[in-house]
Design a protein around this motif. Structure first.
Motif, PDB file in Angstrom:
ATOM      1  N   GLN A  53       0.824  -1.207   0.000  1.00 20.15           N
ATOM      2  CA  GLN A  53       0.000   0.000   0.000  1.00 20.15           C
ATOM      3  C   GLN A  53       0.861   1.261   0.000  1.00 20.15           C
ATOM      4  O   GLN A  53       0.527   2.244  -0.652  1.00 20.15           O
ATOM      5  N   ALA A  59      -5.733   0.130  -3.075  1.00 14.74           N
ATOM      6  CA  ALA A  59      -6.243  -0.685  -4.183  1.00 14.74           C
ATOM      7  C   ALA A  59      -7.577  -0.127  -4.667  1.00 14.74           C
ATOM      8  O   ALA A  59      -8.334   0.479  -3.898  1.00 14.74           O
ATOM      9  N   ILE A  62     -10.949  -4.465  -3.367  1.00 12.29           N
ATOM     10  CA  ILE A  62     -10.403  -5.502  -2.488  1.00 12.29           C
ATOM     11  C   ILE A  62     -11.425  -6.618  -2.358  1.00 12.29           C
ATOM     12  O   ILE A  62     -12.592  -6.359  -2.073  1.00 12.29           O
ATOM     13  N   THR A  77      -6.633 -12.757   0.105  1.00 15.36           N
ATOM     14  CA  THR A  77      -7.168 -11.452  -0.251  1.00 15.36           C
ATOM     15  C   THR A  77      -6.591 -11.043  -1.599  1.00 15.36           C
ATOM     16  O   THR A  77      -5.412 -11.275  -1.867  1.00 15.36           O
ATOM     17  N   TRP A  79      -6.091  -7.725  -4.094  1.00 18.17           N
ATOM     18  CA  TRP A  79      -6.168  -6.292  -4.297  1.00 18.17           C
ATOM     19  C   TRP A  79      -6.046  -6.047  -5.787  1.00 18.17           C
ATOM     20  O   TRP A  79      -5.080  -6.465  -6.430  1.00 18.17           O
ATOM     21  N   SER A  85      -3.135  -7.352 -10.376  1.00 21.74           N
ATOM     22  CA  SER A  85      -3.777  -7.784  -9.131  1.00 21.74           C
ATOM     23  C   SER A  85      -2.712  -8.403  -8.234  1.00 21.74           C
ATOM     24  O   SER A  85      -1.760  -9.009  -8.721  1.00 21.74           O
TER      25      SER A  85
END
Length: 100
Positions: A53, A59, A62, A77, A79, A85
């Protein structure tokens, strides 16, 4: 003395030395003309969510895996950014995927 386990372990040790331990990856673009692209400016395996980040900003979208989180079934997860991605297992990068 049984010699079979000794021969087996010696063969395994010898073959393990023959395998290179370093790994690298390239990005393959598939289309009318397949080509290999150079490494892109993407998050790398093992980076934390905070590092990603900080470097790439928030992002655009999410998505978090559903279901019960266990040791064998960790939280995954994704992003999504405009050109790629990033997939996280718990809070660390496992893959970065370039979009077309």
């Amino acid at each position: 003395m049984n010699i079979k386990p000794l021969l087996l372990s010696a063969a395994f040790a010898f073959s393990a030395q023959m395998i290179p331990m370093s790994a690298s990856a390239e990005i393959l673009a598939i289309g009318p003309h397949a080509k290999v692209l150079k490494k892109a400016n993407l998050p790398t395996h093992g980076q934390s969510m905070k590092q990603v980040q900080k470097r790439f900003g928030p992002a655009q979208r999410i998505k978090v895996s559903k279901g019960k989180v266990t040791k064998r079934n960790p939280k995954i997860t994704r992003w999504d950014y405009s050109g790629f991605s990033v997939y996280f297992e718990n809070s660390h990068v496992i893959h970065s995927v370039v979009k077309r």
